[in-house]
Design an enzyme around this catalytic site. Structure first.
Site, short mmCIF file in Angstrom:
data_model
loop_
_atom_site.label_atom_id
_atom_site.label_comp_id
_atom_site.label_asym_id
_atom_site.label_seq_id
_atom_site.Cartn_x
_atom_site.Cartn_y
_atom_site.Cartn_z
N ARG A 168 78.89 70.52 23.71
CA ARG A 168 77.85 70.49 24.90
C ARG A 168 76.84 71.58 24.30
O ARG A 168 77.14 72.65 23.56
CB ARG A 168 79.04 71.33 25.94
CG ARG A 168 79.55 72.54 25.52
CD ARG A 168 80.52 72.81 26.64
NE ARG A 168 79.68 73.46 27.56
CZ ARG A 168 80.45 73.64 28.96
NH1 ARG A 168 81.57 73.31 29.31
NH2 ARG A 168 79.61 74.50 29.77
N SER A 205 86.28 67.42 34.91
CA SER A 205 86.46 68.85 35.31
C SER A 205 86.82 68.76 37.03
O SER A 205 86.26 68.10 37.95
CB SER A 205 85.08 69.32 35.50
OG SER A 205 84.72 69.82 34.23
N LYS A 260 79.56 81.27 32.83
CA LYS A 260 79.15 80.59 34.23
C LYS A 260 79.83 81.82 34.95
O LYS A 260 80.75 81.73 35.82
CB LYS A 260 79.90 79.35 34.43
CG LYS A 260 79.14 78.39 33.45
CD LYS A 260 79.81 77.02 34.17
CE LYS A 260 79.35 75.93 33.30
NZ LYS A 260 79.94 74.56 33.56
#
Length: 211
Positions: free
Chosen positions: A40, A109, A139
């Site tokens: 990612r 997710s 996050k």
């Protein structure tokens, strides 16, 4: 474990712009025992994402470790990756399952909702991920998921992954709650010795799971 997704440390790559540096970091994580890798790199442009995904796919293939690509089914197929991981807004899981075919991994997710996991498995997901389990430096505004979800999701018969704020200190708590795998970014790749940190994470898992 169902559908070939392995238990243990799931290394999620950092947003590293230098491909050679990224490959070196992931190589160290694998050397330390990372069981799977997810590529990612949100800020990267398509050309860089393609370059990095190809390099990591070659590395992981040689090491016998699955490379899962985040959010991009076509990129996963283009580099002959092991599969793709999708969030709630990253595309239709059933469509991704059809595009990937039966031989590649599909992860989903599920945030803080076990009903999302129910739907993901029905659509063909091979593993489900919950989190943020703990406060996450990557996050900070992410919704927190209760640890009890990890155990509740085991009835689905697919591997359960804990994500978000995982550290060496709280990893045992997530495993005890029911996590088969731990998805880790910061606590792994910010370490001075990535291989040693990966080894430390891997050693937390029960011996039969890590084998």
């Amino acid at each position: 474990m169902a559908a070939g997704f392995p238990p243990g440390l799931y290394a999620l790559t950092p947003d590293e712009p230098d491909t050679s540096v990224l490959v070196a970091k992931v190589r160290a994580a694998i050397a330390g025992g990372a069981a799977a890798v997810q590529y990612r790199n949100k800020p990267a442009d398509p050309a860089l994402r393609g370059e990095q995904a190809r390099a990591l796919a070659a590395l992981c293939r040689a090491a016998g470790v699955p490379l899962v690509v985040n959010d991009d089914v076509e990129l996963a197929l283009a580099v002959d990756g092991a599969g793709v991981h999708l969030g709630r807004e990253d595309g239709d899981l059933a469509a991704a399952r059809r595009r990937l075919g039966p031989g590649r991994l599909l992860g989903a997710s599920c945030y803080d909702r076990v009903e999302f996991a129910d739907r993901a498995v029905a659509a063909g997901a091979d593993y489900v991920a919950f989190g943020s389990m703990f406060a996450s430096p990557t996050k900070p505004a992410a919704v927190r998921a209760p640890l009890a979800l990890l155990g509740a999701a085991r009835r689905l018969g697919v591997p359960v992954v804990a994500i978000g704020g995982i550290t060496l200190e709280n990893a045992p708590e997530a495993i005890a709650a029911g996590a088969d795998a731990l998805a880790v970014i910061t606590a792994l790749f910010d370490a001075g010795d990535i291989a040693a940190r990966a080894r430390a994470f891997s050693e937390i898992f029960p011996r039969e799971a890590a084998a």
